[in-house]
Design a protein around this motif. Structure first.
Motif, PDB file in Angstrom:
ATOM      1  N   PRO A  94      -2.281   7.587   1.838  1.00  0.00           N
ATOM      2  CA  PRO A  94      -2.486   6.407   1.932  1.00  0.00           C
ATOM      3  C   PRO A  94      -1.861   5.644   0.484  1.00  0.00           C
ATOM      4  O   PRO A  94      -2.061   4.426   0.121  1.00  0.00           O
ATOM      5  N   SER A  95      -1.439   6.529  -0.356  1.00  0.00           N
ATOM      6  CA  SER A  95      -0.756   6.122  -1.577  1.00  0.00           C
ATOM      7  C   SER A  95       0.659   5.781  -1.446  1.00  0.00           C
ATOM      8  O   SER A  95       1.451   5.099  -2.051  1.00  0.00           O
ATOM      9  N   LEU A  96       1.316   6.585  -0.521  1.00  0.00           N
ATOM     10  CA  LEU A  96       2.636   6.693  -0.338  1.00  0.00           C
ATOM     11  C   LEU A  96       3.192   5.704   0.570  1.00  0.00           C
ATOM     12  O   LEU A  96       4.277   5.176   0.424  1.00  0.00           O
ATOM     13  N   ILE A  97       2.322   5.166   1.587  1.00  0.00           N
ATOM     14  CA  ILE A  97       2.759   4.259   2.489  1.00  0.00           C
ATOM     15  C   ILE A  97       2.954   2.745   2.136  1.00  0.00           C
ATOM     16  O   ILE A  97       3.690   1.749   2.415  1.00  0.00           O
ATOM     17  N   PRO A  98       1.915   2.125   1.095  1.00  0.00           N
ATOM     18  CA  PRO A  98       1.933   0.786   0.855  1.00  0.00           C
ATOM     19  C   PRO A  98       3.102   0.251   0.303  1.00  0.00           C
ATOM     20  O   PRO A  98       3.734  -0.996   0.649  1.00  0.00           O
ATOM     21  N   ASN A  99       3.878   0.903  -0.465  1.00  0.00           N
ATOM     22  CA  ASN A  99       5.156   0.315  -1.072  1.00  0.00           C
ATOM     23  C   ASN A  99       6.163   0.268   0.170  1.00  0.00           C
ATOM     24  O   ASN A  99       6.903  -0.987   0.183  1.00  0.00           O
ATOM     25  N   PRO A 100       6.759   1.130   0.945  1.00  0.00           N
ATOM     26  CA  PRO A 100       7.420   0.832   1.873  1.00  0.00           C
ATOM     27  C   PRO A 100       7.009  -0.054   3.171  1.00  0.00           C
ATOM     28  O   PRO A 100       7.926  -1.141   3.240  1.00  0.00           O
ATOM     29  N   PHE A 157      -9.198   3.192   0.317  1.00  0.00           N
ATOM     30  CA  PHE A 157      -8.855   1.858  -0.221  1.00  0.00           C
ATOM     31  C   PHE A 157      -8.276   2.053  -1.464  1.00  0.00           C
ATOM     32  O   PHE A 157      -7.343   1.112  -1.965  1.00  0.00           O
ATOM     33  N   VAL A 158      -9.118   2.877  -2.164  1.00  0.00           N
ATOM     34  CA  VAL A 158      -8.742   2.910  -3.783  1.00  0.00           C
ATOM     35  C   VAL A 158      -7.225   3.282  -3.795  1.00  0.00           C
ATOM     36  O   VAL A 158      -6.552   2.716  -4.634  1.00  0.00           O
ATOM     37  N   LEU A 159      -6.932   4.360  -3.206  1.00  0.00           N
ATOM     38  CA  LEU A 159      -5.450   4.927  -3.127  1.00  0.00           C
ATOM     39  C   LEU A 159      -4.509   3.917  -2.798  1.00  0.00           C
ATOM     40  O   LEU A 159      -3.365   3.652  -3.460  1.00  0.00           O
ATOM     41  N   SER A 160      -4.700   2.915  -1.519  1.00  0.00           N
ATOM     42  CA  SER A 160      -3.804   2.075  -0.973  1.00  0.00           C
ATOM     43  C   SER A 160      -3.657   0.838  -2.214  1.00  0.00           C
ATOM     44  O   SER A 160      -2.509   0.407  -2.231  1.00  0.00           O
ATOM     45  N   PHE A 161      -4.783   0.279  -2.652  1.00  0.00           N
ATOM     46  CA  PHE A 161      -4.744  -0.835  -3.388  1.00  0.00           C
ATOM     47  C   PHE A 161      -4.250  -0.234  -4.899  1.00  0.00           C
ATOM     48  O   PHE A 161      -3.270  -1.013  -5.461  1.00  0.00           O
ATOM     49  N   GLY A 162      -4.349   0.802  -5.116  1.00  0.00           N
ATOM     50  CA  GLY A 162      -3.963   1.647  -6.572  1.00  0.00           C
ATOM     51  C   GLY A 162      -2.592   1.502  -6.526  1.00  0.00           C
ATOM     52  O   GLY A 162      -1.812   1.259  -7.671  1.00  0.00           O
ATOM     53  N   SER A 163      -1.997   1.921  -5.520  1.00  0.00           N
ATOM     54  CA  SER A 163      -0.676   2.123  -5.137  1.00  0.00           C
ATOM     55  C   SER A 163       0.300   0.659  -5.474  1.00  0.00           C
ATOM     56  O   SER A 163       1.089   0.717  -6.277  1.00  0.00           O
ATOM     57  N   LEU A 164      -0.255  -0.277  -4.934  1.00  0.00           N
ATOM     58  CA  LEU A 164       0.419  -1.322  -5.260  1.00  0.00           C
ATOM     59  C   LEU A 164       0.222  -2.276  -6.527  1.00  0.00           C
ATOM     60  O   LEU A 164       0.882  -3.048  -7.156  1.00  0.00           O
TER      61      LEU A 164
END
Ligand code: CTP
Ligand code: MG
Length: 187
Positions: free
Chosen positions: A16-22, A94-101
């Protein structure tokens, strides 16, 4: 748990951290998050950070995370393959996805302060900003989850695997994005 399993489980938990950027590259466009505003003569974040990218990226990370939780639940309802429970699992993805961006925005903020133009290279920062963002946020909200899965004993191998794999994945994804015409540069 054998070592290969430990190494791969770290990548799984961090998906969930790797996907938001692409995903942000695909969904991005429209008004920039900083609304074109500057700070000390330089753009706050730049035109490469947009609201649609942020919303689309977080939604993509969450969607993938929910699918992961459902798959994990069907095999391992006790521990959800490391996501522990539905509510904690949802919070963590959620925290991983949001933290990523958030980390990605932090990276752009630093690039602009250093006078590096939007899209220009910033080694290390470009590769790791999103991972650092996810880790910082998850350590704030779910410290024991991070420590149990990425720090204690052999689990440190999960973290080492991530640190090695992330720049390689970043490079591969950017070359694909470039070839698809989604990115103007291949880094
Ligand atoms: N993107 C977006 N919104 C975000 C993050 C990314 O719209 N929150 C899109 C933009 O089209 C951006 C592309 O994804 O150009 C690639 O992201 P990235 O490499 O992080 O941005 P750069 O354009 O390289 O800008 P910067 O120099 O600030 O990193
Ligand atoms: Mg870039």
């Amino acid at each position: 748990m054998d070592l290969l399993h430990v190494a791969l489980s770290g990548l799984w938990l961090m998906l969930p951290s790797l996907i938001p950027n692409p995903a942000a590259v695909i969904f991005g466009g429209g008004p920039p998050i900083d609304f074109g505003k500057s700070f000390r003569g330089k753009r706050i974040l730049g035109d490469g950070k947009t609201w649609l990218g942020l919303i689309g990226g977080v939604s993509a990370g969450l969607s993938l995370g929910i699918i992961m939780l459902m798959i994990a639940f069907s095999f391992d309802p006790q521990d959800l393959w490391g996501f522990e429970s539905c509510s904690r699992g949802f919070g963590i993805i959620f925290v991983l996805s949001f933290g990523s961006l958030l980390g990605d925005m932090g990276g752009s903020f630093i690039k602009r302060r250093l006078g590096i133009e939007r899209g220009a290279k910033a080694p290390v920062l470009d590769q790791y900003d999103f991972l650092v963002g996810s880790i910082v946020l998850v350590v704030i909200f779910y410290p024991d989850w991070f420590i149990n899965n990425f720090i204690v004993g052999e689990r440190i191998l999960s973290l080492i695997t991530l640190i090695i794999a992330v720049p390689i994945l970043h490079r591969i994804v950017n070359i694909i994005g470039y070839k698809l015409g989604k990115k103007s540069v291949s880094w």
